[in-house]
Design a protein around this motif. Structure first.
Motif, PDB file in Angstrom:
ATOM      1  N   THR A 200       0.859  -1.189   0.000  1.00 38.96           N
ATOM      2  CA  THR A 200       0.000   0.000   0.000  1.00 38.96           C
ATOM      3  C   THR A 200       0.893   1.236   0.000  1.00 38.96           C
ATOM      4  O   THR A 200       1.893   1.286   0.721  1.00 38.96           O
ATOM      5  N   ILE A 201       0.526   2.203  -0.811  1.00 38.54           N
ATOM      6  CA  ILE A 201       1.285   3.458  -0.921  1.00 38.54           C
ATOM      7  C   ILE A 201       0.291   4.612  -0.897  1.00 38.54           C
ATOM      8  O   ILE A 201      -0.584   4.695  -1.761  1.00 38.54           O
ATOM      9  N   HIS A 202       0.411   5.504   0.102  1.00 39.99           N
ATOM     10  CA  HIS A 202      -0.565   6.590   0.157  1.00 39.99           C
ATOM     11  C   HIS A 202      -0.044   7.891   0.756  1.00 39.99           C
ATOM     12  O   HIS A 202      -0.679   8.924   0.628  1.00 39.99           O
ATOM     13  N   ARG A 203       1.123   7.890   1.396  1.00 35.82           N
ATOM     14  CA  ARG A 203       1.569   9.109   2.077  1.00 35.82           C
ATOM     15  C   ARG A 203       1.870  10.222   1.081  1.00 35.82           C
ATOM     16  O   ARG A 203       2.364   9.978  -0.017  1.00 35.82           O
ATOM     17  N   LEU A 295       8.507  -4.304   4.831  1.00 37.54           N
ATOM     18  CA  LEU A 295       9.421  -3.260   4.369  1.00 37.54           C
ATOM     19  C   LEU A 295       8.647  -1.958   4.343  1.00 37.54           C
ATOM     20  O   LEU A 295       7.599  -1.862   3.696  1.00 37.54           O
ATOM     21  N   THR A 296       9.148  -0.954   5.055  1.00 41.96           N
ATOM     22  CA  THR A 296       8.440   0.322   5.176  1.00 41.96           C
ATOM     23  C   THR A 296       9.171   1.398   4.370  1.00 41.96           C
ATOM     24  O   THR A 296      10.345   1.678   4.624  1.00 41.96           O
ATOM     25  N   LEU A 297       8.479   1.987   3.406  1.00 44.39           N
ATOM     26  CA  LEU A 297       9.078   2.979   2.512  1.00 44.39           C
ATOM     27  C   LEU A 297       8.994   4.367   3.129  1.00 44.39           C
ATOM     28  O   LEU A 297       8.317   5.267   2.644  1.00 44.39           O
ATOM     29  N   ARG A 298       9.725   4.518   4.207  1.00 44.66           N
ATOM     30  CA  ARG A 298       9.803   5.775   4.953  1.00 44.66           C
ATOM     31  C   ARG A 298      11.166   5.860   5.624  1.00 44.66           C
ATOM     32  O   ARG A 298      11.848   4.853   5.806  1.00 44.66           O
ATOM     33  N   ASP A 299      11.550   7.073   6.020  1.00 44.66           N
ATOM     34  CA  ASP A 299      12.817   7.255   6.732  1.00 44.66           C
ATOM     35  C   ASP A 299      12.669   7.038   8.225  1.00 44.66           C
ATOM     36  O   ASP A 299      13.654   6.799   8.928  1.00 44.66           O
TER      37      ASP A 299
END
Length: 358
Positions: A200-203, A295-299
């Motif tokens: 899921t991608i929404h930010r 896996l989290t696509l954030r810093d």
């Protein structure tokens, strides 16, 4: 005891589900739900009240997404009207949305007791509106319901334990929901393959065309003939894709794009996934609840305990890093043996504390 609950976004509907059902068990407790309207897409809002049997909101403010300041101000104005009418003993808010902050500020200005569910979380990134919302809400809350010991530690560092506030470790309300609703039947999603990675991608920071292209290229390369990537499209992401001339289904043959799903369907998707790739906060935990690596696509992440225990890896948005971090994630050899987020009885603990602290 009368409680006004402020809801506005998908994660809050999920958190409220089991707590509202627990409140309903008490004859001497009345809950009034205000739906701000922050998430107004049918699949992001109404479906949760229908599928999860959450009591319907008594007040629906229908304040849709807008500039942060304008949206928060409009919510405050309308929430205040309802609060003055209903005269609650408590205002209850969840998480870190603009709806959360609006409800918290109204409670503070009208001197009504405020309870914050999911208190003490910190990403340590003040550029995130969610971080600002959660810090301000914690500061003016009377009771802070923390999902983990890490959340309490954050509050301790900030001096909360010496303030005139009640800090309680009650576990994660979403764990209650996952345990309870995973037993419910869900609708079959025909287009989902047998073996898949759920994403899921929404930010806002990720849903710009340049970053979406990097993310989709990475996901497409992680997928293959035997494992696809299933991606329910958030309305924000869908709107961005609509501004381009790219046929994403054709360009990314290893990604299966599907419509937003109800909570029951998402639980089923998580349970049957190989792993999870997301920029969502809640899905990081839900992956853990069902023993899936994430896996989290954030810093940064609010759920640092998942990273510390190896269940979650953070990744910057570039293709090489995403692919390498995913490979590293899938080499994890530990066990999902820790009860990081409580025992699944968070809702019961919250109601008992509210009654005691009134």
């Amino acid at each position: 005891m009368k409680i006004i609950t402020i809801l506005g976004a998908r994660p809050q509907f999920i958190k409220a589900a089991v707590l509202s059902n627990e409140i309903a068990k008490y004859n001497d407790v009345e809950e009034i739900i205000i739906h701000t309207g922050q998430h107004y897409d049918k699949n992001m809002s109404d479906i949760f009240f229908n599928d999860m049997k959450i009591p319907k909101p008594k007040h629906n403010l229908e304040i849709k997404s807008n500039y942060h300041g304008e949206m928060t101000g409009m919510m405050m104005r309308e929430i205040e009207k309802v609060v003055l009418l209903e005269k609650p003993d408590w205002i209850l808010v969840y998480g870190d949305t603009n709806s959360t902050l609006a409800g918290a500020l109204v409670a503070s200005k009208l001197h009504i007791k405020l309870a914050h569910v999911e208190a003490g979380l910190r990403s340590f990134n003040m550029k995130m509106p969610e971080e600002v919302n959660r810090i301000l809400t914690d500061r003016i809350s009377d009771v802070l319901f923390c999902p983990s010991n890490a959340a309490v530690k954050n509050l301790e560092i900030e001096g909360y334990l010496s303030m005139d506030k009640k800090v309680e470790v009650v576990g994660d309300i979403m764990f209650d929901s996952a345990l309870y609703y995973s037993k419910f039947p869900s609708k079959k999603i025909e287009s989902v393959p047998e073996k898949y990675i759920l994403s899921t991608i929404h930010r806002a920071e990720n849903t710009i065309p340049e970053k979406l292209e990097i993310i989709f290229d990475s996901l497409n390369n992680l997928g293959g003939s035997d494992t696809k990537v299933v991606l329910p499209i958030h309305p924000r992401t869908k709107n961005i894709l609509a501004t381009t001339d790219v046929n994403f289904s054709e360009k990314y043959s290893n990604i299966v794009f599907i419509e937003p799903q109800g909570y029951l369907e998402m639980l089923e998707l998580i349970k049957n996934a190989v792993s999870v790739i997301t920029d969502s906060g809640g899905l990081q935990k839900e992956a853990y609840f069902f023993q899936k690596l994430c896996l989290t696509l954030r810093d940064q992440t609010e759920w640092i305990e998942l990273v510390e225990n190896g269940y979650n890896i953070l990744s910057p948005i570039n293709e090489e890093a995403i692919i390498e971090n995913y490979k590293k994630l899938m080499s994890f050899e530990g066990f999902f043996s820790k009860d990081i987020y409580g025992d699944g009885n968070t809702a019961s603990k919250i109601v008992k504390i509210l009654k005691k602290e009134l």
